[in-house]
Design a protein around this motif. Structure first.
Motif, mmCIF file in Angstrom:
data_model
loop_
_atom_site.group_PDB
_atom_site.id
_atom_site.type_symbol
_atom_site.label_atom_id
_atom_site.label_comp_id
_atom_site.label_asym_id
_atom_site.label_seq_id
_atom_site.Cartn_x
_atom_site.Cartn_y
_atom_site.Cartn_z
ATOM 1 N N UNK A 1 0.807 -1.107 -0.060
ATOM 2 C CA UNK A 1 0.064 0.211 0.015
ATOM 3 C C UNK A 1 0.948 1.439 0.012
ATOM 4 N N UNK A 2 2.043 1.121 0.642
ATOM 5 C CA UNK A 2 3.064 2.415 0.730
ATOM 6 C C UNK A 2 3.490 2.573 -0.766
ATOM 7 N N UNK A 3 3.688 1.712 -1.349
ATOM 8 C CA UNK A 3 3.984 1.715 -2.826
ATOM 9 C C UNK A 3 3.162 2.634 -3.676
ATOM 10 N N UNK A 4 1.846 2.455 -3.403
ATOM 11 C CA UNK A 4 0.669 3.203 -4.236
ATOM 12 C C UNK A 4 1.048 4.624 -3.711
ATOM 13 N N UNK A 5 0.934 4.801 -2.404
ATOM 14 C CA UNK A 5 1.150 6.254 -2.019
ATOM 15 C C UNK A 5 2.137 6.784 -2.611
ATOM 16 N N UNK A 6 3.572 6.320 -2.829
ATOM 17 C CA UNK A 6 4.729 6.807 -3.289
ATOM 18 C C UNK A 6 4.579 7.262 -4.606
ATOM 19 N N UNK A 7 3.882 6.240 -5.329
ATOM 20 C CA UNK A 7 3.659 6.412 -6.819
ATOM 21 C C UNK A 7 2.681 7.590 -7.056
ATOM 22 N N UNK A 8 1.590 7.658 -6.135
ATOM 23 C CA UNK A 8 0.746 8.615 -6.436
ATOM 24 C C UNK A 8 1.395 9.971 -6.263
ATOM 25 N N UNK A 9 2.216 9.991 -5.153
ATOM 26 C CA UNK A 9 3.054 11.346 -4.803
ATOM 27 C C UNK A 9 3.937 11.692 -5.844
ATOM 28 N N UNK A 10 4.672 10.803 -6.431
ATOM 29 C CA UNK A 10 5.581 10.975 -7.655
ATOM 30 C C UNK A 10 4.674 11.520 -8.792
ATOM 31 N N UNK A 11 3.643 11.003 -8.937
ATOM 32 C CA UNK A 11 2.807 11.381 -10.264
ATOM 33 C C UNK A 11 2.612 13.058 -9.954
ATOM 34 N N UNK A 12 2.076 13.251 -8.837
ATOM 35 C CA UNK A 12 1.827 14.745 -8.412
ATOM 36 C C UNK A 12 2.579 15.562 -8.526
ATOM 37 N N UNK A 13 3.865 15.082 -8.038
ATOM 38 C CA UNK A 13 5.301 16.112 -8.385
ATOM 39 C C UNK A 13 5.569 16.102 -9.597
ATOM 40 N N UNK A 14 5.412 15.347 -10.602
ATOM 41 C CA UNK A 14 5.801 15.539 -11.937
ATOM 42 C C UNK A 14 4.897 16.235 -12.702
ATOM 43 N N UNK A 15 3.546 16.401 -12.061
ATOM 44 C CA UNK A 15 2.535 17.071 -13.140
ATOM 45 C C UNK A 15 3.123 18.537 -13.751
ATOM 46 N N UNK A 16 3.700 19.153 -12.708
ATOM 47 C CA UNK A 16 4.191 20.412 -13.251
ATOM 48 C C UNK A 16 5.254 20.518 -14.262
ATOM 49 N N UNK A 17 6.201 19.510 -14.400
ATOM 50 C CA UNK A 17 7.108 19.477 -15.367
ATOM 51 C C UNK A 17 6.468 19.375 -16.689
ATOM 52 N N UNK A 18 5.360 19.044 -16.962
ATOM 53 C CA UNK A 18 4.738 18.727 -18.234
ATOM 54 C C UNK A 18 4.246 20.547 -18.580
ATOM 55 N N UNK A 19 3.991 21.117 -17.739
ATOM 56 C CA UNK A 19 3.841 22.689 -18.076
ATOM 57 C C UNK A 19 4.962 23.454 -18.282
ATOM 58 N N UNK A 20 6.168 22.947 -18.288
ATOM 59 C CA UNK A 20 7.361 23.628 -18.620
ATOM 60 C C UNK A 20 7.740 23.622 -20.056
ATOM 61 N N UNK A 21 7.043 22.960 -20.852
ATOM 62 C CA UNK A 21 7.268 22.767 -22.070
ATOM 63 C C UNK A 21 6.338 23.821 -22.796
ATOM 64 N N UNK A 22 6.825 25.162 -23.115
ATOM 65 C CA UNK A 22 5.867 26.356 -23.503
ATOM 66 C C UNK A 22 6.337 26.605 -24.824
ATOM 67 N N UNK A 23 5.521 27.036 -25.467
ATOM 68 C CA UNK A 23 5.836 27.614 -26.844
ATOM 69 C C UNK A 23 5.318 29.211 -26.683
ATOM 70 N N UNK A 24 6.016 29.952 -27.544
ATOM 71 C CA UNK A 24 5.928 31.439 -27.670
ATOM 72 C C UNK A 24 6.007 31.864 -29.005
ATOM 73 N N UNK A 25 5.018 32.467 -29.611
ATOM 74 C CA UNK A 25 5.137 33.037 -30.930
ATOM 75 C C UNK A 25 4.351 34.374 -31.248
ATOM 76 N N UNK A 26 4.445 34.985 -32.211
ATOM 77 C CA UNK A 26 3.743 36.275 -32.535
ATOM 78 C C UNK A 26 3.135 35.601 -33.508
ATOM 79 N N UNK A 27 1.639 36.115 -33.454
ATOM 80 C CA UNK A 27 0.551 35.536 -34.661
ATOM 81 C C UNK A 27 0.400 36.514 -35.429
#
Length: 177
Positions: free
Chosen positions: A1-27
């Motif tokens: 059961x502790x493994x599931x908690x650690x896995x869930x915590x790892x997923x929550x911590x890794x979520x903001x990393x996907x937001x770091x991939x940002x594009x910027x352009x002038x339309x």
């Protein structure tokens, strides 16, 4: 059961990393666009200010085909590369509206500063005029009366007159330049 908690915590911590991939352009309207998705295909390459991966065609400075190219061809290619770079306009990454607001704010600040300087100069001129009038009155030798803290009228003696002359002269030295 502790493994599931650690896995869930790892997923929550890794979520903001996907937001770091940002594009910027002038339309096409000249507005800056920020997105986590690539710009539409109709946006020219020069208008893309920031991308997720390396720019297409951006490779290491070492060219793998240098050995195969003759020396004259390499010199021609080296001469053509700076010409292309100079001809292509580089995106500055600065928003035109933001530049305009900054310029306007700077102009307003200069205007306020000039108005404040004019007020200070006018106050100094008034102080100078009053101090010269006071100096003429004190130097005239007429008897001068003052009202003290108790509301009584008292005549200035020679020491008080000398102190007043010194004070008025310091005001003239400070404000009349």
């Amino acid at each position: 059961m502790k493994f599931v908690h650690w896995l869930l915590l790892g997923c929550v911590v890794a979520m903001p990393l996907s937001a770091s991939a940002q594009w910027q352009w002038i339309d096409k309207n000249g507005k800056k666009v920020f997105s986590d998705q690539a710009p539409p295909p109709d946006v020219p390459e020069k208008n893309i200010l920031r991308r997720v991966g390396p720019a297409p065609g951006a490779r290491s400075t070492a060219n793998p085909n240098v050995d195969a190219a003759p020396a004259e061809g390499a010199a021609d290619a080296a001469a053509a590369t700076p010409a292309k770079a100079a001809a292509a306009p580089k995106p500055t990454g600065v928003d035109k509206e933001l530049e305009e607001k900054t310029r306007k704010a700077e102009a307003d600040a200069k205007t306020k500063q000039a108005a404040e300087a004019a007020k200070v100069a006018q106050a100094k001129a008034e102080n100078c005029t009053r101090a010269r009038q006071a100096k003429a009155t004190v130097d005239s030798g007429m008897r001068i009366a003052r009202v003290n803290a108790q509301g009584e009228r008292e005549i200035m003696d020679d020491t008080a007159r000398a102190a007043e002359q010194k004070r008025v002269q310091s005001v003239i030295d400070a404000d009349c330049k």
